[in-house]
Write an enzyme that holds these catalytic residues in place. Structure first.
Site, PDB file in Angstrom:
ATOM      1  N   LYS A  90     -15.187   0.942  -1.846  1.00 16.26           N
ATOM      2  CA  LYS A  90     -14.114   0.036  -2.304  1.00 16.26           C
ATOM      3  C   LYS A  90     -14.333  -1.368  -1.750  1.00 16.26           C
ATOM      4  CE  LYS A  90      -8.962   0.070  -2.410  1.00 16.26           C
ATOM      5  NZ  LYS A  90      -7.764   0.797  -1.893  1.00 16.26           N
ATOM      6  N   SER A 165      -4.323   1.861  -5.480  1.00 16.50           N
ATOM      7  CA  SER A 165      -5.134   0.674  -5.670  1.00 16.50           C
ATOM      8  C   SER A 165      -6.630   0.954  -5.775  1.00 16.50           C
ATOM      9  CB  SER A 165      -4.902  -0.297  -4.513  1.00 16.50           C
ATOM     10  OG  SER A 165      -5.354   0.280  -3.287  1.00 16.50           O
ATOM     11  N   SER A 189      -3.075   5.239  -2.203  1.00 12.90           N
ATOM     12  CA  SER A 189      -4.118   4.579  -2.993  1.00 12.90           C
ATOM     13  C   SER A 189      -5.426   5.352  -3.152  1.00 12.90           C
ATOM     14  CB  SER A 189      -4.441   3.210  -2.406  1.00 12.90           C
ATOM     15  OG  SER A 189      -3.506   2.285  -2.871  1.00 12.90           O
TER      16      SER A 189
HETATM   17  N1  GLN Z   1       0.813   1.542  -4.376  1.00 14.31           N
HETATM   18  C1  GLN Z   1       1.170   1.315  -3.017  1.00 14.31           C
HETATM   19  C2  GLN Z   1       1.347  -0.172  -2.798  1.00 14.31           C
HETATM   20  O1  GLN Z   1       1.328  -0.864  -3.739  1.00 14.31           O
HETATM   21  C3  GLN Z   1       0.130   1.881  -2.123  1.00 14.31           C
HETATM   22  C4  GLN Z   1      -1.087   1.067  -2.015  1.00 14.31           C
HETATM   23  C5  GLN Z   1      -2.132   1.626  -1.085  1.00 14.31           C
HETATM   24  O2  GLN Z   1      -2.094   2.796  -0.696  1.00 14.31           O
HETATM   25  N2  GLN Z   1      -3.062   0.761  -0.703  1.00 14.31           N
HETATM   26  O3  GLN Z   1       1.510  -0.656  -1.727  1.00 14.31           O
END
Ligand code: GLN
Length: 496
Positions: A90, A165, A189
Site C-alpha cells: 500500500k 482504504s 481498511s
Molecule cells: N474507513 C475508516 C475511515 O475512513 C477506516 C479507515 C482505515 O482503516 N484506514 O477512517
C-alpha cells in the site's frame, strides 16, 4: 460472473496460483520468479486501465528483484515463503527510492530515504515488490474514491468500489495483479475491502507488526496486515512481517512464530460467540443469509456457537470518529510545505507556504478529519469529546476482554453490504462511515481479526469475520482456515 479457478500449474494460469502453490513450483524448478513477475506485469498492463489498483508500478526494480530471487535460489539460499513471489505494498508504507504518496497530492514527488520495517522484511525475504497500492488519501475512507489519483474499481464489477482504504491491495489480489499484498487497518481498511473484493484480509493484534515507516493516520489504531487468496498465504505473510522492532514503541516484545503451524483444519470444540449487535439495521438480506449459512457450516464442523450481546458495539463508531480524527489532526501537522513532498512556494511568507500547501495539497475528506480532530482536542471541548471517547474506549476493551473469558473467537459479518456502486456514498460522509460498523470495534480494542470469503450475494463477494482476543492471531487463522477448507468461496474469481 464467477468462475472457478483453473487447475494450477499451466503457464497461462500462473497468476491464478496462490503464493504457496507458486512457491512449490519455484522450489521444484518448474517456474522462475522472473516468469511469475513477467506474468503479473502482463496482467497489470492489461487490467490497470480499468482497475487502477496501483499508484506506482516499479517494473525494472521488480524484474531485478525477481532475478535476484532466482539467483539466490540457484545458490541454494532459502529465504522464506515469499521468496520470488510478486507482491504489492500500500502506498502509505515507505519504500526507499520508490515514490510514496499516501494517495495525497501533498506527498506527490516524495521519495522516502528508508524502507518501512515490513518492506525490509519483504526484501530480505526475497519478495518481489511490484509496486505501490492505491488508497483513500491518508487511508481515510471506505471506497478508495478519496484517492487523489484515479479511484480503484472492483474487479467483480468495475462500476462498483473495491472498498477502502486499502482498495488497491484488495483489488490487486482479486484481479491477479499480485499474489499477496499489504495494507493498513485503522478502522477496517484491510478487512472491509477484502470482503468487498472476495479476498482474505487480516488485521493482526495491535503491536504484532511494526509500523516503522507506515505513514501515520491514527497511531493508537493503525496496524499493518496482509491480503491474500487463501488463509495459508495470509499466515505465511504474517510470519514474514511480524516480530519485534525497537523503532516502533508499540511493537510487542514477542518471539517470532510460524503462523502456518496454526492451520490444523480442526475446530471441533472451538467456542465461537456470535454478537447480535453486528447484524446491524440496514444489513443487506443477501449478506445476512450468507452469514447464517456460514454459521451452520461452522457448527457442522464441531464448533459450539452461542449468540451473545456486546451492548457497547453501537458506541464504537462514535468513539472512532473522535479518536481517529484527533490523532490524524496531530499526525498530519507535519505536512507544512517544508519537510516533505510538494510545496507552494510562489508566496511571500513562511506562513503562506504552509497555508497554501495544505489548502492545495489536502483533499476534502482529509480536511474534514483535521477539522473534526482539532475541534475535539480544543480547550473546552476536550473533556466533552476526546476524554469521553477514551473513557468509552476503556469500557469497550473491557467488554471484549470479559467476553473472551468464555469464547475462543467471535464470528460476525465483515461488512453490512456487498460492494456498492461508485459514487453512491461520496456525498454522504455518514453513509460512508457506516461501511465500517462491523470492523471498527476491533481497532478500538486492539484485537486481531480476519475476513475470509464467506458467500456471494447478487454475484458479489460477502466477507466473514473472525475476531480474536489479544494475541489470538493464531486462533483466528486456525478458525478461518478450517472454514475455508469446508467451503469453496475462496476459489471463485472475478471474470475480468
Ligand atoms: N474507513 C475508516 C475511515 O475512513 C477506516 C479507515 C482505515 O482503516 N484506514 O477512517
Amino acid at each position: 460472473m464467477a468462475s472457478s479457478t483453473n487447475p494450477p500449474g499451466t503457464r497461462q494460469d500462473l497468476t491464478d496460483l496462490t503464493a504457496h502453490e507458486a512457491a512449490e513450483l519455484l522450489t521444484s524448478g518448474q517456474v522462475s520468479s522472473l516468469e511469475l513477475t513477467e506474468a503479473v506485469l502482463a496482467r497489470v498492463d492489461a487490467l490497470e486501465p480499468q482497475i487502477h489498483s496501483y499508484i506506482t508500478v516499479s517494473r525494472e526494480r521488480a524484474l531485478e528483484a525477481a532475478r535476484a530471487a532466482d539467483d539466490a535460489r540457484s545458490l541454494g539460499k532459502s529465504q522464506g515463503p515469499l521468496s520470488g513471489i510478486p507482491v504489492m505494498v500500500k502506498d502509505n508504507i515507505s519504500t526507499e527510492g520508490v515514490p510514496t504518496t499516501a494517495g495525497s497530492r501533498i506527498l506527490e514527488g516524495y521519495i522516502p530515504p528508508y524502507d518501512a520495517f515490513v518492506v525490509e522484511r519483504l526484501r530480505s525475504g526475497g519478495a518481489v515488490i511490484v509496486g505501490k497500492g492505491n488508497l483513500d488519501e491518508f487511508a481515510m475512507g471506505s471506497s478508495t474514491e478519496h484517492s487523489a489519483f484515479e479511484p480503484t474499481r472492483n474487479p467483480w464489477d468495475t462500476g462498483r468500489v473495491p472498498g477502502g482504504s486499502s482498495g488497491g491491495p484488495a483489488a490487486g489480489v482479486a484481479a491477479r495483479e499480485c499474489f499477496v499484498s499489504f495494507g493498513s487497518d485503522t478502522g477496517g481498511s484491510i478487512r472491509q475491502p477484502a470482503a468487498l473484493c472476495g479476498t482474505v484480509g487480516m488485521k493482526p493484534t495491535y503491536g504484532l507488526v511494526s509500523r516503522y515507516g507506515l505513514i501515520a493516520f491514527g497511531s493508537s489504531l493503525d496496524q499493518i496486515g496482509p491480503f491474500s487468496r487463501d488463509v495459508r498465504d495470509c499466515a505465511d505473510a504474517l510470519t514474514v512481517i511480524s516480530g519485534h522492532d525497537v523503532r516502533d514503541s508499540t511493537s510487542l516484545d514477542s518471539p517470532g512464530q510460524d503462523f502456518a503451524n496454526a492451520l490444523t483444519g480442526d475446530i471441533s470444540g472451538m467456542r465461537l460467540g456470535v454478537p447480535r449487535e453486528y447484524l446491524v439495521d440496514g444489513m443487506e438480506p443477501g449478506v445476512k443469509t450468507a452469514f447464517e449459512a456460514s454459521l451452520r457450516t461452522l457448527e457442522g464442523m464441531g464448533a459450539t456457537l452461542e449468540e451473545i450481546s456486546l451492548p457497547l458495539t453501537d458506541q464504537a463508531l462514535a468513539v472512532y470518529y473522535i479518536i481517529a480524527p484527533s490523532e490524524a489532526s496531530a499526525n498530519l501537522a507535519r505536512y507544512d510545505g517544508f519537510k516533505y513532498g510538494r510545496a507552494v512556494n510562489d508566496v511571500d511568507t513562511a506562513w503562506e507556504v504552509m497555508d497554501q500547501t495544505r489548502e492545495q495539497g489536502f483533499g476534502p475528506e482529509v480536511k474534514r478529519r483535521i477539522l473534526i480532530g482539532a475541534y475535539a482536542l480544543s480547550a473546552g471541548y476536550y473533556d466533552a469529546y476526546y476524554k469521553k471517547a477514551q473513557q468509552v474506549r476503556t469500557l469497550i476493551r473491557r467488554e471484549f476482554a470479559e467476553t473472551f473469558e468464555r469464547f475462543d473467537a467471535l464470528v460476525t459479518p465483515t461488512s453490512p453490504t456487498v460492494a456498492f456502486k461508485a459514487g453512491a456514498r461520496m456525498d454522504d460522509p455518514v453513509a460512508m462511515y457506516l461501511s465500517d460498523v462491523c470492523t471498527i470495534p476491533v481497532n478500538i480494542a486492539g484485537l486481531p481479526a480476519i475476513s475470509v470469503p464467506g458467500g456471494m450475494s447478487e454475484g458479489l463477494p460477502v466477507g466473514l469475520q473472525f475476531i480474536g482476543p489479544q494475541m489470538g492471531d493464531a486462533t483466528i487463522l486456525r478458525a478461518a482456515h478450517a472454514y475455508e477448507q469446508a467451503t469453496e468461496w475462496h476459489t471463485l474469481k472475478p471474470g475480468i
